[in-house]
Scaffold this motif. Structure first.
Motif, PDB file in Angstrom:
ATOM      1  N   ASN A 108      63.046  25.266  96.404  1.00 45.11           N
ATOM      2  CA  ASN A 108      62.823  25.629  97.802  1.00 45.11           C
ATOM      3  C   ASN A 108      61.336  25.624  98.175  1.00 45.11           C
ATOM      4  OD1 ASN A 108      63.677  26.248 100.407  1.00 45.11           O
ATOM      5  ND2 ASN A 108      63.506  28.450 100.056  1.00 45.11           N
ATOM      6  N   LEU A 148      62.493  15.246 103.579  1.00 46.41           N
ATOM      7  CA  LEU A 148      63.932  15.159 103.862  1.00 46.41           C
ATOM      8  C   LEU A 148      64.218  14.188 104.997  1.00 46.41           C
ATOM      9  CD1 LEU A 148      65.002  18.888 103.377  1.00 46.41           C
ATOM     10  CD2 LEU A 148      65.237  16.971 101.771  1.00 46.41           C
ATOM     11  N   GLY A 183      66.236  12.012 102.892  1.00 41.44           N
ATOM     12  CA  GLY A 183      67.505  12.740 102.921  1.00 41.44           C
ATOM     13  C   GLY A 183      67.616  13.771 101.819  1.00 41.44           C
ATOM     14  N   ASN A 184      68.761  14.434 101.756  1.00 39.52           N
ATOM     15  CA  ASN A 184      68.992  15.442 100.715  1.00 39.52           C
ATOM     16  C   ASN A 184      69.304  14.727  99.453  1.00 39.52           C
ATOM     17  OD1 ASN A 184      68.536  17.626 102.377  1.00 39.52           O
ATOM     18  ND2 ASN A 184      70.643  17.666 103.087  1.00 39.52           N
ATOM     19  N   THR A 219      64.565  21.065  97.131  1.00 39.22           N
ATOM     20  CA  THR A 219      65.930  21.579  97.300  1.00 39.22           C
ATOM     21  C   THR A 219      66.296  22.668  96.296  1.00 39.22           C
ATOM     22  OG1 THR A 219      66.892  19.802  95.954  1.00 39.22           O
ATOM     23  CG2 THR A 219      66.730  19.427  98.344  1.00 39.22           C
ATOM     24  N   LYS A 257      58.280  19.638 103.094  1.00 37.95           N
ATOM     25  CA  LYS A 257      59.717  19.498 102.858  1.00 37.95           C
ATOM     26  C   LYS A 257      60.389  18.759 104.008  1.00 37.95           C
ATOM     27  CE  LYS A 257      63.809  22.330 101.862  1.00 37.95           C
ATOM     28  NZ  LYS A 257      64.254  23.711 101.548  1.00 37.95           N
ATOM     29  N   SER A 258      60.081  19.134 105.250  1.00 38.12           N
ATOM     30  CA  SER A 258      60.720  18.505 106.412  1.00 38.12           C
ATOM     31  C   SER A 258      60.414  17.009 106.476  1.00 38.12           C
ATOM     32  CB  SER A 258      60.280  19.200 107.703  1.00 38.12           C
ATOM     33  OG  SER A 258      58.869  19.132 107.852  1.00 38.12           O
ATOM     34  N   ARG A 303      62.432  15.818  95.449  1.00 35.62           N
ATOM     35  CA  ARG A 303      63.732  16.303  95.947  1.00 35.62           C
ATOM     36  C   ARG A 303      64.134  17.576  95.190  1.00 35.62           C
ATOM     37  NH1 ARG A 303      66.452  11.879  95.977  1.00 35.62           N
ATOM     38  NH2 ARG A 303      66.313  11.622  98.228  1.00 35.62           N
TER      39      ARG A 303
END
Length: 179
Positions: free
Chosen positions: A120, A174, A178-179, A117, A170-171, A113
Motif C-alpha cells: 500500500n 495504476l 492497471g491492478n 497493492t 500509485k495513482s 505493482r
C-alpha cells in the motif's frame, strides 16, 4: 513469487550469492547500476551474503529471474518511510546478456505493482546518473517521472555527473498499468 511477462521476483537465496558476488565486483555492471566503480564494489562473498541475506541489512532485497528461472538480477527498496508510505527502489540486471531486452522494465513493473497493492505504498522513487540513458528510458516506461537533478552529485569515471531523481505515484502507476 511475483510473476511478470518476462521475469519473476523472489527472495534472495543462499545459492544466489556467488552470482551476485560476481556482479558486485564487475566494473561494467557497477558503472551502469551506480556510476560508482570501484566505490561500491570489491566486497567479499561474506559481505555480499550479509548485505543480501541478513534481516538487518540496509533494505529489502530480492532476486530477479528470467522465464527459465535463471538468476539475472536483483531488485529491492530502502529508506522505507511508513508515515508517508514511500520508499526508494534499486534494480540491477547483473547478467549483461539480458541488458536492453526489457527484463529490467518488466521486473520494475511487477515489483512496483507489489509495492503499491500489497504494501500500500503511495509513492516510490529512485535515482541514477545523467549518463545512464538506458535506465532513465526504462524507468519512464514504468511511469517514473524526472522530479529533480542534483548537480554534479556523482563522480563517474573521473568526472562529475548530475544525479537524476525520479518518482512514481500509485495513482499514476495504476492508471498506466492497471491492478
Amino acid at each position: 513469487m511475483l510473476h511478470g511477462l518476462k521475469t519473476s521476483v523472489r527472495p534472495v537465496e543462499e545459492d544466489d550469492i556467488d552470482e551476485i558476488y560476481q556482479w558486485y565486483n564487475d566494473q561494467e555492471v557497477n558503472l551502469w547500476s551506480t556510476g560508482a566503480w570501484p566505490l561500491n564494489t570489491l566486497l567479499s562473498k561474506e559481505q555480499i551474503s550479509i548485505k543480501f541475506l541478513d534481516g538487518s541489512s540496509d533494505g529489502y532485497r530480492y532476486s530477479i529471474l528470467d522465464e527459465n528461472k535463471y538468476l539475472i538480477g536483483t531488485i529491492g527498496f530502502k529508506e522505507l518511510n511508513i508515515p508517508s508510505r514511500s520508499a526508494t527502489l534499486f534494480v540491477v540486471i547483473g547478467n549483461k546478456s539480458f541488458w536492453g531486452k526489457g527484463y529490467g522494465t518488466d521486473a520494475l513493473i511487477i515489483f512496483a505493482r507489489y509495492l503499491f497493492t500489497q504494501w500500500n505504498f503511495h509513492r516510490i522513487s529512485l535515482d541514477t546518473w545523467d549518463g545512464n540513458l538506458r535506465a532513465i528510458k526504462a524507468y519512464e516506461k514504468v511511469g517514473f517521472k524526472i522530479e529533480g537533478r542534483l548537480r554534479e552529485a556523482r563522480y563517474v569515471l573521473g568526472s562529475y555527473q548530475d544525479a537524476i531523481l525520479m518518482g512514481l505515484l500509485k495513482s499514476e502507476f495504476l492508471a498506466m498499468h492497471g491492478n
